[in-house]
Design an enzyme around this catalytic site. Sequence first.
Site, PDB file in Angstrom:
ATOM      1  N   GLN A  97       0.846  -1.202   0.000  1.00 13.75           N
ATOM      2  CA  GLN A  97       0.000   0.000   0.000  1.00 13.75           C
ATOM      3  C   GLN A  97       0.867   1.232   0.000  1.00 13.75           C
ATOM      4  O   GLN A  97       0.376   2.345  -0.094  1.00 13.75           O
ATOM      5  CB  GLN A  97      -0.857   0.042   1.267  1.00 13.75           C
ATOM      6  CG  GLN A  97      -1.810  -1.109   1.386  1.00 13.75           C
ATOM      7  CD  GLN A  97      -2.400  -1.157   2.784  1.00 13.75           C
ATOM      8  OE1 GLN A  97      -3.379  -0.483   3.076  1.00 13.75           O
ATOM      9  NE2 GLN A  97      -1.826  -1.945   3.648  1.00 13.75           N
ATOM     10  N   ASP A 108       5.941   4.942  -1.391  1.00 13.28           N
ATOM     11  CA  ASP A 108       7.273   5.537  -1.232  1.00 13.28           C
ATOM     12  C   ASP A 108       8.360   4.956  -2.134  1.00 13.28           C
ATOM     13  O   ASP A 108       9.457   5.519  -2.219  1.00 13.28           O
ATOM     14  CB  ASP A 108       7.714   5.473   0.241  1.00 13.28           C
ATOM     15  CG  ASP A 108       7.708   4.056   0.813  1.00 13.28           C
ATOM     16  OD1 ASP A 108       7.963   3.096   0.057  1.00 13.28           O
ATOM     17  OD2 ASP A 108       7.465   3.913   2.028  1.00 13.28           O
ATOM     18  N   HIS A 151      -1.495   1.230  -4.328  1.00 12.31           N
ATOM     19  CA  HIS A 151      -1.939   2.616  -4.120  1.00 12.31           C
ATOM     20  C   HIS A 151      -1.123   3.619  -4.929  1.00 12.31           C
ATOM     21  O   HIS A 151      -1.166   4.820  -4.666  1.00 12.31           O
ATOM     22  CB  HIS A 151      -1.918   2.968  -2.624  1.00 12.31           C
ATOM     23  CG  HIS A 151      -3.017   2.299  -1.845  1.00 12.31           C
ATOM     24  ND1 HIS A 151      -3.024   2.223  -0.478  1.00 12.31           N
ATOM     25  CD2 HIS A 151      -4.141   1.665  -2.267  1.00 12.31           C
ATOM     26  CE1 HIS A 151      -4.124   1.573  -0.096  1.00 12.31           C
ATOM     27  NE2 HIS A 151      -4.811   1.226  -1.153  1.00 12.31           N
ATOM     28  N   CYS A 175      -1.846  12.835 -15.417  1.00 12.59           N
ATOM     29  CA  CYS A 175      -2.471  14.034 -15.980  1.00 12.59           C
ATOM     30  C   CYS A 175      -3.993  13.918 -15.893  1.00 12.59           C
ATOM     31  O   CYS A 175      -4.575  12.936 -16.337  1.00 12.59           O
ATOM     32  CB  CYS A 175      -2.055  14.232 -17.432  1.00 12.59           C
ATOM     33  SG  CYS A 175      -2.939  15.605 -18.192  1.00 12.59           S
ATOM     34  N   CYS A 232       0.662  19.532 -17.269  1.00 11.63           N
ATOM     35  CA  CYS A 232       1.094  18.547 -18.262  1.00 11.63           C
ATOM     36  C   CYS A 232       1.778  19.247 -19.440  1.00 11.63           C
ATOM     37  O   CYS A 232       1.255  20.233 -19.964  1.00 11.63           O
ATOM     38  CB  CYS A 232      -0.133  17.777 -18.747  1.00 11.63           C
ATOM     39  SG  CYS A 232       0.229  16.559 -20.016  1.00 11.63           S
TER      40      CYS A 232
HETATM   41  P1  NAD Z   1      -1.466   3.030   8.712  1.00 18.39           P
HETATM   42  O1  NAD Z   1      -0.744   4.290   8.978  1.00 18.39           O
HETATM   43  O2  NAD Z   1      -2.940   3.008   8.755  1.00 18.39           O
HETATM   44  O3  NAD Z   1      -0.987   1.902   9.751  1.00 18.39           O
HETATM   45  C1  NAD Z   1       0.332   1.617  10.002  1.00 18.39           C
HETATM   46  C2  NAD Z   1       0.414   0.281  10.739  1.00 18.39           C
HETATM   47  O4  NAD Z   1       1.786  -0.027  10.931  1.00 18.39           O
HETATM   48  C3  NAD Z   1      -0.221   0.304  12.136  1.00 18.39           C
HETATM   49  O5  NAD Z   1      -0.989  -0.877  12.304  1.00 18.39           O
HETATM   50  C4  NAD Z   1       0.978   0.304  13.089  1.00 18.39           C
HETATM   51  O6  NAD Z   1       0.720  -0.403  14.299  1.00 18.39           O
HETATM   52  C5  NAD Z   1       2.014  -0.425  12.264  1.00 18.39           C
HETATM   53  N1  NAD Z   1       3.406  -0.064  12.552  1.00 18.39           N
HETATM   54  C6  NAD Z   1       3.914   1.174  12.816  1.00 18.39           C
HETATM   55  N2  NAD Z   1       5.245   1.118  12.974  1.00 18.39           N
HETATM   56  C7  NAD Z   1       5.599  -0.188  12.775  1.00 18.39           C
HETATM   57  C8  NAD Z   1       6.832  -0.881  12.786  1.00 18.39           C
HETATM   58  N3  NAD Z   1       7.982  -0.248  13.020  1.00 18.39           N
HETATM   59  N4  NAD Z   1       6.834  -2.214  12.532  1.00 18.39           N
HETATM   60  C9  NAD Z   1       5.658  -2.870  12.296  1.00 18.39           C
HETATM   61  N5  NAD Z   1       4.464  -2.258  12.276  1.00 18.39           N
HETATM   62  C10 NAD Z   1       4.423  -0.942  12.508  1.00 18.39           C
HETATM   63  O7  NAD Z   1      -0.936   2.518   7.325  1.00 18.39           O
HETATM   64  P2  NAD Z   1      -1.574   1.575   6.213  1.00 18.39           P
HETATM   65  O8  NAD Z   1      -2.257   0.427   6.856  1.00 18.39           O
HETATM   66  O9  NAD Z   1      -0.490   1.337   5.267  1.00 18.39           O
HETATM   67  O10 NAD Z   1      -2.714   2.423   5.485  1.00 18.39           O
HETATM   68  C11 NAD Z   1      -2.714   3.785   5.294  1.00 18.39           C
HETATM   69  C12 NAD Z   1      -2.608   4.305   3.871  1.00 18.39           C
HETATM   70  O11 NAD Z   1      -1.576   5.251   3.942  1.00 18.39           O
HETATM   71  C13 NAD Z   1      -2.177   3.385   2.793  1.00 18.39           C
HETATM   72  O12 NAD Z   1      -3.103   3.501   1.797  1.00 18.39           O
HETATM   73  C14 NAD Z   1      -0.845   3.937   2.249  1.00 18.39           C
HETATM   74  O13 NAD Z   1      -0.936   4.140   0.864  1.00 18.39           O
HETATM   75  C15 NAD Z   1      -0.689   5.263   2.861  1.00 18.39           C
HETATM   76  N6  NAD Z   1       0.632   5.609   3.433  1.00 18.39           N
HETATM   77  C16 NAD Z   1       1.790   5.258   2.787  1.00 18.39           C
HETATM   78  C17 NAD Z   1       3.011   5.575   3.353  1.00 18.39           C
HETATM   79  C18 NAD Z   1       4.260   5.169   2.641  1.00 18.39           C
HETATM   80  O14 NAD Z   1       4.269   5.049   1.422  1.00 18.39           O
HETATM   81  N7  NAD Z   1       5.352   4.918   3.366  1.00 18.39           N
HETATM   82  C19 NAD Z   1       3.082   6.240   4.565  1.00 18.39           C
HETATM   83  C20 NAD Z   1       1.890   6.598   5.189  1.00 18.39           C
HETATM   84  C21 NAD Z   1       0.671   6.263   4.610  1.00 18.39           C
HETATM   85 ZN    ZN Z   2      -1.956  15.801 -20.245  1.00 18.63          ZN
END
Ligand code: NAD
Ligand code: ZN
Length: 243
Positions: free
Chosen positions: A103, A106, A121, A129, A149
Amino acid sequence: MPEEQLLEEARQLIARSQAMVALTGAGISAESGVPTFRGKEGLWKNYSPEELATPQAFARNPLLVWEWYQWRRGLIAKVKVNAGHLALAQLERMVPDFTLVTQNVDGLHGLAGSKQVLEIHGSIWKTLCAGCGETRENRELELELPPRCSRCDSLLRPAVVWFGESLDQEIMALATAAISRCDLMIVVGTSGVVQPVASFPFIARDKGAAIIEVNLERTPVSSISNLVLLGKAAQLLPRLVPP
Ligand code: NAD
Ligand code: ZN
């Protein structure tokens, strides 16, 4: 930290697996320094992600949404992959059929060497665009905001899936296929509340797969997991793969 017995059981499940899916969320990147959405660092200028990561927010104020993404891109550009990302890349080399469904937007799994990655995601390093629909890689940290764009001059948006939007059908089909044929799913650092991803472990379980969960705390997935490993992903995952 879970006891050695639990880790050994996890290693045995992994050793027997012929088809594995790793499902990751923001928690896998937390120890790299990328804030999770639901943690206390998820806020930016007092806005919550739910207020910014929506098509409505972008329609109302594309500049504000872009400023938030540029802040996040700047943050992510500076961080390094962690031992958890690397352990998952190592797992891919061990298991015959391996798919990583993330999800995260990054791009850190790819940097860590994972090949079979489904970014369901999207990616913070791509733009989409709003006019002609073109997706392009874009790693510029100094963008004139909001960007437009070069082909059709429409507004560009980050190529990520926002709250309320549906997932890319092709990627979804690949993920569903991998989930249906896996015998083991490892669910790492996801709160298990964002749909449709939240249902993936339940689908795998219904098809007979074993589930290992790695998270700081219990989540809705815990109740259907064979093993729940409570702790940090970057500490636990390396202990599941041979050095
Ligand atoms: P979330 O923020 O809802 O949940 C994060 C989960 O990770 C929690 O259950 C927490 O307990 C757990 N956690 C935190 N630190 C941890 C660690 N060190 N080790 C293991 N577990 C740990 O995130 P989600 O469930 O991914 O959903 C949220 C949405 O946010 C997603 O759609 C995603 O696209 C987006 N998102 C992405 C990023 C990224 O790309 N790094 C960052 C933040 C949110
Ligand atoms: Zn375009």
